[in-house]
Design a protein around this motif. Structure first.
Motif, mmCIF file in Angstrom:
data_model
loop_
_atom_site.group_PDB
_atom_site.id
_atom_site.type_symbol
_atom_site.label_atom_id
_atom_site.label_comp_id
_atom_site.label_asym_id
_atom_site.label_seq_id
_atom_site.Cartn_x
_atom_site.Cartn_y
_atom_site.Cartn_z
ATOM 1 N N UNK A 80 0.842 -1.208 0.000
ATOM 2 C CA UNK A 80 0.000 0.000 0.000
ATOM 3 C C UNK A 80 0.872 1.251 0.000
ATOM 4 N N UNK A 81 1.983 1.203 0.736
ATOM 5 C CA UNK A 81 2.902 2.334 0.770
ATOM 6 C C UNK A 81 3.571 2.566 -0.571
ATOM 7 N N UNK A 82 3.958 1.487 -1.223
ATOM 8 C CA UNK A 82 4.586 1.605 -2.548
ATOM 9 C C UNK A 82 3.605 2.223 -3.543
ATOM 10 N N UNK A 83 2.353 1.779 -3.485
ATOM 11 C CA UNK A 83 1.334 2.317 -4.390
ATOM 12 C C UNK A 83 1.070 3.793 -4.084
ATOM 13 N N UNK A 84 0.928 4.127 -2.794
ATOM 14 C CA UNK A 84 0.676 5.520 -2.401
ATOM 15 C C UNK A 84 1.830 6.420 -2.820
ATOM 16 N N UNK A 85 3.056 5.926 -2.711
ATOM 17 C CA UNK A 85 4.220 6.723 -3.093
ATOM 18 C C UNK A 85 4.226 6.956 -4.601
ATOM 19 N N UNK A 86 3.871 5.953 -5.384
ATOM 20 C CA UNK A 86 3.800 6.109 -6.837
ATOM 21 C C UNK A 86 2.728 7.131 -7.216
ATOM 22 N N UNK A 87 1.577 7.063 -6.549
ATOM 23 C CA UNK A 87 0.498 8.033 -6.802
ATOM 24 C C UNK A 87 0.955 9.436 -6.411
ATOM 25 N N UNK A 88 1.642 9.543 -5.282
ATOM 26 C CA UNK A 88 2.167 10.837 -4.823
ATOM 27 C C UNK A 88 3.126 11.423 -5.856
ATOM 28 N N UNK A 89 4.073 10.611 -6.335
ATOM 29 C CA UNK A 89 5.048 11.098 -7.321
ATOM 30 C C UNK A 89 4.360 11.524 -8.615
ATOM 31 N N UNK A 90 3.351 10.761 -9.023
ATOM 32 C CA UNK A 90 2.605 11.112 -10.231
ATOM 33 C C UNK A 90 1.877 12.445 -10.042
ATOM 34 N N UNK A 91 1.217 12.617 -8.894
ATOM 35 C CA UNK A 91 0.491 13.861 -8.620
ATOM 36 C C UNK A 91 1.445 15.043 -8.562
ATOM 37 N N UNK A 92 2.599 14.861 -7.939
ATOM 38 C CA UNK A 92 3.593 15.916 -7.866
ATOM 39 C C UNK A 92 4.112 16.275 -9.263
ATOM 40 N N UNK A 93 4.357 15.252 -10.070
ATOM 41 C CA UNK A 93 4.808 15.490 -11.437
ATOM 42 C C UNK A 93 3.791 16.262 -12.262
ATOM 43 N N UNK A 94 2.523 15.973 -12.051
ATOM 44 C CA UNK A 94 1.466 16.694 -12.771
ATOM 45 C C UNK A 94 1.391 18.139 -12.335
ATOM 46 N N UNK A 95 1.640 18.401 -11.042
ATOM 47 C CA UNK A 95 1.645 19.783 -10.558
ATOM 48 C C UNK A 95 2.807 20.577 -11.151
ATOM 49 N N UNK A 96 3.953 19.940 -11.182
ATOM 50 C CA UNK A 96 5.148 20.609 -11.685
ATOM 51 C C UNK A 96 5.079 20.811 -13.190
ATOM 52 N N UNK A 97 4.543 19.825 -13.869
ATOM 53 C CA UNK A 97 4.421 19.902 -15.324
ATOM 54 C C UNK A 97 5.715 19.480 -16.005
#
Length: 100
Positions: A80-97
């Protein structure tokens, strides 16, 4: 701007020390408490509090035991932590562009 959604940033992971723990464990899979303490350059108490938050979210599992007669605490990233971290990185990447 359709991907710009600050609400997708996981507050549990986003704290500086918790982010450091998750990033380290994403690569190492498991780490001793003292190893994390040294790498993150934090006090024992501060690390304990941050690990508890990650454990409460089911992002890490904490295993206490002994190595010979010495107590040993290991921290392991959960699926669950690995999945949450991947989602977090994806969301951060989308914010940064996209970076040029």
């Amino acid at each position: 701007m359709g991907d710009y959604d600050i609400g997708k940033i996981d507050e549990v992971i986003h704290g500086r020390l918790r982010l450091g723990v998750m990033a380290y464990l994403a690569n190492a899979e498991v780490a001793d408490f003292n190893e994390l303490k040294a790498i993150l350059e934090v006090t024992q108490g501060n690390l304990s509090v941050q690990l508890r938050k990650l454990e409460d979210a089911k992002y890490v599992a904490i295993e206490k035991g002994f190595l010979g007669r010495k107590p040993r605490t290991q921290v392991r990233i959960t699926p669950a932590g690995r999945k949450a971290f991947a989602v977090y990185l994806d969301a951060l990447g989308r914010l940064i562009g996209p970076q040029s």
